[in-house]
Enzyme design. Structure first.
Site, PDB file in Angstrom:
ATOM      1  N   HIS A 158       0.832  -1.217   0.000  1.00 52.49           N
ATOM      2  CA  HIS A 158       0.000   0.000   0.000  1.00 52.49           C
ATOM      3  C   HIS A 158       0.864   1.264   0.000  1.00 52.49           C
ATOM      4  O   HIS A 158       0.414   2.302   0.480  1.00 52.49           O
ATOM      5  CB  HIS A 158      -0.945   0.035   1.202  1.00 52.49           C
ATOM      6  CG  HIS A 158      -1.704  -1.246   1.426  1.00 52.49           C
ATOM      7  ND1 HIS A 158      -2.962  -1.487   0.920  1.00 52.49           N
ATOM      8  CD2 HIS A 158      -1.344  -2.381   2.086  1.00 52.49           C
ATOM      9  CE1 HIS A 158      -3.347  -2.706   1.272  1.00 52.49           C
ATOM     10  NE2 HIS A 158      -2.390  -3.277   1.971  1.00 52.49           N
ATOM     11  N   SER A 279      15.479  21.473 -16.053  1.00 52.87           N
ATOM     12  CA  SER A 279      14.281  22.263 -16.309  1.00 52.87           C
ATOM     13  C   SER A 279      14.697  23.549 -17.023  1.00 52.87           C
ATOM     14  O   SER A 279      15.809  24.033 -16.836  1.00 52.87           O
ATOM     15  CB  SER A 279      13.614  22.596 -14.974  1.00 52.87           C
ATOM     16  OG  SER A 279      12.847  23.776 -15.092  1.00 52.87           O
ATOM     17  N   LYS A 285      16.519  21.770 -10.737  1.00 51.58           N
ATOM     18  CA  LYS A 285      15.872  20.505 -11.045  1.00 51.58           C
ATOM     19  C   LYS A 285      16.724  19.514 -11.818  1.00 51.58           C
ATOM     20  O   LYS A 285      17.540  19.871 -12.645  1.00 51.58           O
ATOM     21  CB  LYS A 285      14.580  20.759 -11.844  1.00 51.58           C
ATOM     22  CG  LYS A 285      13.584  21.549 -11.086  1.00 51.58           C
ATOM     23  CD  LYS A 285      12.356  20.851 -10.578  1.00 51.58           C
ATOM     24  CE  LYS A 285      12.001  19.532 -11.075  1.00 51.58           C
ATOM     25  NZ  LYS A 285      10.602  19.471 -11.460  1.00 51.58           N
ATOM     26  N   GLU A 292      10.057   8.299 -16.933  1.00 49.69           N
ATOM     27  CA  GLU A 292       8.745   8.899 -17.206  1.00 49.69           C
ATOM     28  C   GLU A 292       8.284   8.589 -18.630  1.00 49.69           C
ATOM     29  O   GLU A 292       7.120   8.268 -18.872  1.00 49.69           O
ATOM     30  CB  GLU A 292       8.802  10.421 -17.005  1.00 49.69           C
ATOM     31  CG  GLU A 292       8.889  10.823 -15.547  1.00 49.69           C
ATOM     32  CD  GLU A 292       9.068  12.325 -15.395  1.00 49.69           C
ATOM     33  OE1 GLU A 292       8.162  12.959 -14.854  1.00 49.69           O
ATOM     34  OE2 GLU A 292      10.103  12.865 -15.817  1.00 49.69           O
ATOM     35  N   LYS A 327      -0.168  -3.369 -39.631  1.00 54.45           N
ATOM     36  CA  LYS A 327       1.261  -3.042 -39.767  1.00 54.45           C
ATOM     37  C   LYS A 327       1.737  -1.984 -38.797  1.00 54.45           C
ATOM     38  O   LYS A 327       2.733  -2.163 -38.097  1.00 54.45           O
ATOM     39  CB  LYS A 327       1.612  -2.538 -41.166  1.00 54.45           C
ATOM     40  CG  LYS A 327       1.172  -3.341 -42.299  1.00 54.45           C
ATOM     41  CD  LYS A 327       1.904  -4.562 -42.634  1.00 54.45           C
ATOM     42  CE  LYS A 327       1.120  -5.226 -43.739  1.00 54.45           C
ATOM     43  NZ  LYS A 327      -0.359  -5.288 -43.461  1.00 54.45           N
TER      44      LYS A 327
HETATM   45  N1  ARG Z   1      -1.043  -3.670 -48.391  1.00 55.79           N
HETATM   46  C1  ARG Z   1      -1.913  -4.779 -48.160  1.00 55.79           C
HETATM   47  C2  ARG Z   1      -1.962  -5.091 -46.648  1.00 55.79           C
HETATM   48  O1  ARG Z   1      -1.127  -4.588 -45.955  1.00 55.79           O
HETATM   49  C3  ARG Z   1      -1.435  -5.978 -48.886  1.00 55.79           C
HETATM   50  C4  ARG Z   1      -2.493  -6.963 -49.188  1.00 55.79           C
HETATM   51  C5  ARG Z   1      -3.448  -6.400 -50.170  1.00 55.79           C
HETATM   52  N2  ARG Z   1      -4.408  -7.373 -50.549  1.00 55.79           N
HETATM   53  C6  ARG Z   1      -5.555  -7.036 -51.153  1.00 55.79           C
HETATM   54  N3  ARG Z   1      -6.387  -7.994 -51.422  1.00 55.79           N
HETATM   55  N4  ARG Z   1      -5.840  -5.776 -51.411  1.00 55.79           N
HETATM   56  O2  ARG Z   1      -2.786  -5.803 -46.172  1.00 55.79           O
END
Ligand code: ARG
Length: 461
Positions: A158, A279, A285, A292, A327
């Protein structure tokens, strides 16, 4: 390729420029280029192996792809938005280099199985990089722990003083978290390392391909058993972000402790100039920006995990463009974990120092030895609950008198209970309080030496 020829003759006019930009992923998926090339080289070799194309053609494909790799490494290959994504960019450049044979590369393949392959190859490497970084982090923790077996630090529950600890014990707790992270990533790796290549757009292909052949060339352990699942599964990415999130939980907990410890209120550590900042207005500081930022960046990784879960929820089979959203989540998740692990490792290794004198003093200035008084009596046959109440009373009396337990005279102890003798002073000294907790996994010095040996062994095996 922002023209009707990007796709089939079915298209009569080009994409609206804003839509082309909206649709494109080349800005970020260019990072996959080397994996895309490696995957395509394996695919080309397989096409020759199965006699779908001639051996000489496959050789041209492989050599042309290798040239693109070199061009990229030399900074000479910079496809623009019109390429849409890395897969189109590479195929287009290949055809420029080797001519019409380049157009055979995409036989028996779709961008859907291709992008899945690239992402897995990328993540596979990154998982190994992160596991290596975890090892370095663990090594530093272990080195500091070894130095500080005898250094005592207040232990908290705590965020109130609870029982003193060996500083090594505290640090080794983080070693254990990192050990689980390291193991968890190995488990995630098993499901990352499955090949979707050859699943085609969604249903497989009419060509007599050999999916095990490409899997072997690319060092995949298995191939997806179902083509629909193969092109639309992103469990592996979610699992990775889950494991990455836990790494961030652990790093941010340590970060928070470092921030507290470096404050005027605690004064347990000093931050060295190499890892602290000043700072712009307050000249006195010295700020703990590194921990952080680690604490702050944790949210990004949780966010990516959440984002990808939401992308996947309710997504009909099989490939949908929504999947392109995986991605940036994966890339930023990877980069964040890597930069935070690197920064925390440097911070621990050379950016801070434990203030051992202050720590030694800290463990003597409170009632964190009260449990030991109760244990003392309990060991002499007084039922623990009775002892607990008795000690509670002593603590209150001491507090009123502005004293600590160690300040009580032997007569005062004996007035409280005849079982006390002068070994009580040793029993409540911080060092003994720590040493006595010799139960398995406890903070007792013997346990810590054992933990350090085991930990070294884990790191070296
Ligand atoms: N740039 C696309 C992705 O990252 C690649 C695959 C595209 N496939 C499609 N059927 N449009 O998913």
């Amino acid at each position: 390729m922002n023209n009707p020829q990007t796709w089939s003759q079915r298209f009569e006019s080009a994409l609206h420029p804003a839509i082309a930009r909206f649709n494109a992923s080349i800005d970020f998926d260019i990072q996959l280029i080397e994996y895309d090339i490696t995957g395509s080289q394996a695919h080309a070799q397989m096409l020759a192996h199965t006699k779908i194309i001639a051996i000489a053609e496959a050789e041209q494909l492989v050599t042309g792809l290798e040239q693109i790799r070199q061009e990229y490494r030399q900074g000479k290959f910079n496809p623009g938005i019109d390429a849409e994504d890395v897969h189109f960019a590479v195929e287009k450049r290949l055809t420029e280099i080797i001519g019409d044979v380049g157009k055979k590369l995409h036989t028996a393949r779709s961008r859907n199985d291709q992008v899945g392959t690239d992402t897995r190859l990328y993540l596979r490497d990154q998982i190994q990089n992160i596991r290596q970084q975890l090892r370095e982090f663990q090594n530093v923790l272990l080195d500091i722990a070894q130095e500080h077996v005898e250094t005592l630090i207040p232990g908290y529950t705590h965020l109130q003083r609870a029982q003193p600890l060996s500083l090594a014990h505290h640090l080794l707790a983080y070693f254990q978290m990192a050990q689980r992270d390291w193991e968890r990533l190995a488990d995630v790796y098993r499901r990352v390392n499955i090949s979707p290549l050859g699943c085609g757009a969604l249903a497989g292909t009419t060509f007599p391909i050999d999916r095990h052949y490409t899997a072997k060339l690319l060092d995949f352990d298995q191939v997806y058993a179902n083509s629909l699942d193969g092109v639309s599964d992103r469990d592996f990415a979610i699992e990775f972000l889950g494991a990455a999130s836990l790494i961030m939980v652990h790093l941010s907990r340590l970060a928070e402790e470092i921030i507290l410890w470096s404050s005027e209120e605690f004064q347990f550590i000093t931050l060295k100039d190499s890892c602290a900042t000043g700072s712009s207005i307050m000249p006195q500081k010295k700020n703990p920006d590194v921990p952080e930022l680690v604490r702050g960046k944790t949210g990004r990784v949780f966010g990516h995990l959440q984002a990808l879960l939401v992308v996947m929820k309710g997504l009909p089979l099989a490939y949908n463009k929504d999947l392109q959203e995986d991605k940036e989540a994966i890339f930023d998740g990877v980069n964040t974990v890597k930069s935070c692990l690197a920064a925390m490792t440097i911070l621990l290794k050379e950016g801070l120092e434990f203030r051992t004198q202050r720590l030694a003093q800290a463990v003597t200035e409170d009632f964190s030895n009260a449990t030991d008084v109760a244990d003392y009596l309990a060991a002499k046959g007084v039922p623990f609950r009775e002892a607990y109440h008795l000690v509670g009373k002593v603590v209150r009396t001491c507090m009123t008198a502005g004293k600590l337990l160690k300040d009580l005279q032997l007569e005062e102890w004996q007035e409280l209970h005849p079982a006390f003798s002068d070994d009580i002073y040793e029993a409540i000294s911080p060092r003994q309080v720590v040493a006595a907790r010799n139960s398995y996994g406890g903070t007792g010095f013997e346990q810590i030496h054992h933990s350090i040996t085991t930990a070294r062994h884990q790191l070296n095996s």
